[in-house]
Design a protein around this motif. Structure first.
Motif, PDB file in Angstrom:
ATOM      1  N   THR A 335      31.261   0.161 -11.860  1.00  0.00           N
ATOM      2  CA  THR A 335      32.105  -0.341 -10.777  1.00  0.00           C
ATOM      3  C   THR A 335      32.044  -1.867 -10.747  1.00  0.00           C
ATOM      4  N   ILE A 336      33.201  -2.502 -10.746  1.00  0.00           N
ATOM      5  CA  ILE A 336      33.270  -3.968 -10.666  1.00  0.00           C
ATOM      6  C   ILE A 336      34.058  -4.334  -9.408  1.00  0.00           C
ATOM      7  N   LYS A 337      33.363  -4.947  -8.475  1.00  0.00           N
ATOM      8  CA  LYS A 337      33.978  -5.341  -7.202  1.00  0.00           C
ATOM      9  C   LYS A 337      34.636  -4.150  -6.509  1.00  0.00           C
ATOM     10  N   GLY A 338      33.997  -2.991  -6.663  1.00  0.00           N
ATOM     11  CA  GLY A 338      34.513  -1.805  -6.007  1.00  0.00           C
ATOM     12  C   GLY A 338      35.772  -1.236  -6.633  1.00  0.00           C
ATOM     13  N   GLN A 339      36.214  -1.790  -7.751  1.00  0.00           N
ATOM     14  CA  GLN A 339      37.455  -1.341  -8.364  1.00  0.00           C
ATOM     15  C   GLN A 339      37.188  -0.836  -9.782  1.00  0.00           C
ATOM     16  N   ARG A 340      37.791   0.273 -10.125  1.00  0.00           N
ATOM     17  CA  ARG A 340      37.809   0.768 -11.504  1.00  0.00           C
ATOM     18  C   ARG A 340      38.961   1.750 -11.632  1.00  0.00           C
ATOM     19  N   PRO A 341      39.481   1.949 -12.818  1.00  0.00           N
ATOM     20  CA  PRO A 341      40.558   2.920 -12.990  1.00  0.00           C
ATOM     21  C   PRO A 341      40.096   4.309 -12.561  1.00  0.00           C
ATOM     22  N   VAL A 342      40.839   4.930 -11.691  1.00  0.00           N
ATOM     23  CA  VAL A 342      40.428   6.241 -11.218  1.00  0.00           C
ATOM     24  C   VAL A 342      41.058   7.355 -12.043  1.00  0.00           C
ATOM     25  N   ARG A 343      42.126   7.062 -12.781  1.00  0.00           N
ATOM     26  CA  ARG A 343      42.713   8.100 -13.613  1.00  0.00           C
ATOM     27  C   ARG A 343      43.525   7.462 -14.734  1.00  0.00           C
ATOM     28  N   ILE A 344      43.980   8.323 -15.641  1.00  0.00           N
ATOM     29  CA  ILE A 344      44.779   7.861 -16.763  1.00  0.00           C
ATOM     30  C   ILE A 344      46.175   8.452 -16.628  1.00  0.00           C
ATOM     31  N   SER A 345      47.185   7.681 -16.929  1.00  0.00           N
ATOM     32  CA  SER A 345      48.555   8.171 -16.809  1.00  0.00           C
ATOM     33  C   SER A 345      48.830   9.223 -17.881  1.00  0.00           C
ATOM     34  N   GLN A 346      49.824  10.062 -17.618  1.00  0.00           N
ATOM     35  CA  GLN A 346      50.171  11.104 -18.582  1.00  0.00           C
ATOM     36  C   GLN A 346      50.654  10.489 -19.885  1.00  0.00           C
ATOM     37  N   GLU A 347      51.377   9.373 -19.796  1.00  0.00           N
ATOM     38  CA  GLU A 347      51.888   8.723 -21.013  1.00  0.00           C
ATOM     39  C   GLU A 347      50.730   8.221 -21.878  1.00  0.00           C
ATOM     40  N   ALA A 348      49.722   7.631 -21.232  1.00  0.00           N
ATOM     41  CA  ALA A 348      48.562   7.138 -21.987  1.00  0.00           C
ATOM     42  C   ALA A 348      47.767   8.300 -22.580  1.00  0.00           C
ATOM     43  N   LEU A 349      47.646   9.391 -21.810  1.00  0.00           N
ATOM     44  CA  LEU A 349      46.935  10.565 -22.320  1.00  0.00           C
ATOM     45  C   LEU A 349      47.684  11.176 -23.491  1.00  0.00           C
ATOM     46  N   ASN A 350      49.014  11.177 -23.421  1.00  0.00           N
ATOM     47  CA  ASN A 350      49.812  11.658 -24.549  1.00  0.00           C
ATOM     48  C   ASN A 350      49.508  10.861 -25.811  1.00  0.00           C
ATOM     49  N   ALA A 351      49.381   9.539 -25.653  1.00  0.00           N
ATOM     50  CA  ALA A 351      49.076   8.677 -26.799  1.00  0.00           C
ATOM     51  C   ALA A 351      47.710   9.031 -27.389  1.00  0.00           C
ATOM     52  N   LEU A 352      46.734   9.325 -26.523  1.00  0.00           N
ATOM     53  CA  LEU A 352      45.400   9.711 -27.002  1.00  0.00           C
ATOM     54  C   LEU A 352      45.460  11.047 -27.738  1.00  0.00           C
ATOM     55  N   LEU A 353      46.276  11.957 -27.231  1.00  0.00           N
ATOM     56  CA  LEU A 353      46.374  13.274 -27.853  1.00  0.00           C
ATOM     57  C   LEU A 353      47.095  13.226 -29.198  1.00  0.00           C
ATOM     58  N   ASP A 354      48.013  12.276 -29.363  1.00  0.00           N
ATOM     59  CA  ASP A 354      48.776  12.168 -30.607  1.00  0.00           C
ATOM     60  C   ASP A 354      48.025  11.438 -31.711  1.00  0.00           C
ATOM     61  N   TYR A 355      46.972  10.721 -31.350  1.00  0.00           N
ATOM     62  CA  TYR A 355      46.234   9.922 -32.326  1.00  0.00           C
ATOM     63  C   TYR A 355      45.288  10.812 -33.133  1.00  0.00           C
ATOM     64  N   ASN A 356      44.990  10.420 -34.365  1.00  0.00           N
ATOM     65  CA  ASN A 356      44.206  11.252 -35.276  1.00  0.00           C
ATOM     66  C   ASN A 356      42.692  11.081 -35.137  1.00  0.00           C
ATOM     67  N   TRP A 357      42.216  10.012 -34.548  1.00  0.00           N
ATOM     68  CA  TRP A 357      40.806   9.734 -34.255  1.00  0.00           C
ATOM     69  C   TRP A 357      39.892   9.827 -35.482  1.00  0.00           C
ATOM     70  N   PRO A 358      40.055   8.940 -36.450  1.00  0.00           N
ATOM     71  CA  PRO A 358      39.150   8.940 -37.605  1.00  0.00           C
ATOM     72  C   PRO A 358      37.702   8.641 -37.220  1.00  0.00           C
ATOM     73  N   GLY A 359      37.528   7.927 -36.106  1.00  0.00           N
ATOM     74  CA  GLY A 359      36.167   7.628 -35.650  1.00  0.00           C
ATOM     75  C   GLY A 359      35.632   8.624 -34.644  1.00  0.00           C
ATOM     76  N   ASN A 360      36.417   9.682 -34.373  1.00  0.00           N
ATOM     77  CA  ASN A 360      35.995  10.795 -33.520  1.00  0.00           C
ATOM     78  C   ASN A 360      35.628  10.375 -32.097  1.00  0.00           C
ATOM     79  N   VAL A 361      34.654  11.055 -31.499  1.00  0.00           N
ATOM     80  CA  VAL A 361      34.357  10.846 -30.076  1.00  0.00           C
ATOM     81  C   VAL A 361      33.933   9.408 -29.800  1.00  0.00           C
ATOM     82  N   ARG A 362      33.203   8.816 -30.747  1.00  0.00           N
ATOM     83  CA  ARG A 362      32.762   7.434 -30.553  1.00  0.00           C
ATOM     84  C   ARG A 362      33.962   6.490 -30.449  1.00  0.00           C
TER      85      ARG A 362
END
Length: 449
Positions: A335-362
């Motif tokens: 937490t920085i100054k009481g603020q942090r992203p509380v969720r991820i947008s569907q569009e951003a999550l779609n981008a994560l799901l479409d990516y191949n992740w050669p570096g995996n979970v890390r």
């Protein structure tokens, strides 16, 4: 007629034994010398040992070793025990079945507050694991996040090997979480009270790794100003994790093989044989069989290490875990100054799901942390993601409005695809993130399948 009180009931030995024998929990009581003086019916059922075979005996001798494994407080000369201790343990009962128990151990004292023994109360929770799997409620196990069927298989393997001391070899791509799995094996085992000692075999110079593993004596080489314990000694009664085992030099492969065969070794520059009790878990991102064929790894050592192989699937093969992992990483954000992203947008999550992740979970964790820093509001957008993800997202623009889903349509698609959510999303004509979000809001759809 005299009215019954709890004191009247408990003062009668047969009444007390009848009560204890009808409890749903196993109960073992032993004195300060580990002599068992009570063993109820449920304890017989869970452990497979008969009361008449264990009462009056040292619990370690009666059960072939410490019932609580490395968590036992009565293994040394002086008991090291607090008033109450709670922990999970995995045992192999006399019938050869692996069982998971929740244990509570409490010190017993007499009317003068003098310690005279320990009361251990335990409950068999083995079946809860399978019930959670069948109800599709599994979201993780032993600090590992995941609900994909491939990861549930890994969780089952960890649980199954927990009651045994056989060597385990973990293989998977870089960043899949091999050390997390190794740690889980240790934490679920009877050695959980001992040390978990990791070492990266590829991160140390060849001239130092033997000393790091097996220790050295004073004067063994320039700079050896005192005796030093190696990782194997530090892991006594615990688990040593040999990461990047394929990088181990040939000379040390011979020494490791001897340890696995005999449980002994000599320190660098030493003549005294050292014996330790250690479970060995190894890991690599290379194919050890191919390394054997190339002549880089000893075949006999491979078979010694690869007694129980566990494969960790790459994240591209379990993309249904990505929303879970993202939520986990967001929840751990500082937490920085009481603020942090509380969720991820569907569009951003779609981008994560479409990516191949050669570096995996890390790599996924790094991407989420990058987005947290980049994000200026409370919602992560596609523009907040690392460049390679934004470029990948722009290659596959989504066309048309998102279809509105119904429970009946989703249920039918999941049945049609045999439970494969990625294929079900294609059948429905929606993005995977849309389907995952719908299932998160309507868990009853999965429970009915």
């Amino acid at each position: 007629m005299t009215s019954l009180t709890i004191d009247n009931i408990l003062s009668n030995r047969k009444n007390l034994e009848r009560i204890l024998d009808n409890l749903k929990d196993g109960i073992i009581a032993h004195d300060l010398n580990r002599r068992i003086f009570y063993f109820n019916r449920k304890a017989e059922e869970i452990t497979g040992y008969r009361r008449e075979d264990v009462v009056g005996k040292d619990c370690h001798e009666a059960m072939g070793g410490p019932f609580c494994g490395s968590r036992c407080s009565f293994c040394g000369d002086q008991p090291l025990f607090v008033d109450t201790a709670e922990y999970p343990i995995n045992i192999v009962n006399q019938r050869g079945e692996s069982r998971r128990l929740e244990m509570t151990a409490t010190m017993m004292r007499d009317e003068n507050n003098k310690e005279f023994g320990v009361l251990a109360v335990f409950r068999d929770i083995t079946d809860l694991f399978e019930l959670r799997v069948k109800a599709k409620e599994m979201t993780g196990f032993s600090n590992i996040i995941g609900c994909d069927s491939k990861m549930v298989d890994v969780f089952r393997q960890i649980k199954d090997v927990s009651g045994y001391d056989y060597p385990v070899h973990i293989f998977g791509e870089t960043g899949t979480g091999k050390e997390l799995v190794a740690n889980a094996i240790h934490n679920e085992s009877m050695r959980a009270g001992g040390s978990f000692v990791p070492i990266n075999c590829g991160a140390l110079p060849e001239g130092l790794i033997e000393s790091e593993l097996f220790g050295h004596v004073k004067g063994a080489f320039s700079g050896a100003i005192r005796d030093k314990k190696g990782r194997f000694e530090l892991a006594h009664n615990g688990t040593i994790f040999l990461d990047e085992i394929a990088e181990l030099p040939k000379l040390l492969q011979v020494k490791l093989l001897r340890f696995l065969q005999e449980g002994t070794f000599e320190k660098v520059g030493g003549e005294k044989t050292v014996s330790v009790d250690v479970r060995v878990v190894s890991a690599t991102n290379k194919d050890l069989k191919k390394e054997v064929q190339k002549g880089n790894f000893r075949e006999d050592l491979f078979y010694r290490l690869n007694v129980i192989p566990i494969h960790i699937p790459p994240i591209r093969e379990r993309k249904s875990d990505i929303p879970l992992l993202v939520d986990h990483f967001l929840s751990k954000a500082p937490t920085i100054k009481g603020q942090r992203p509380v969720r991820i947008s569907q569009e951003a999550l779609n981008a994560l799901l479409d990516y191949n992740w050669p570096g995996n979970v890390r790599e996924l964790q790094n991407a989420v942390q990058f987005a947290i820093v980049r994000c200026k509001g409370k919602i992560i957008r596609p523009d907040d993601l690392p460049l390679e993800l934004k470029e990948k997202s722009s290659e596959k623009p989504r066309r048309g409005p998102v279809r509105k889903l119904s429970a009946d349509d989703v249920r039918a698609a999941i049945v049609k695809t045999g439970g494969n959510k990625a294929r079900a999303a294609k059948v429905l004509g929606v993005g995977r993130a849309t389907l995952y979000r719908f299932l998160g809001d309507h868990p009853e759809v999965l429970q009915e399948n």
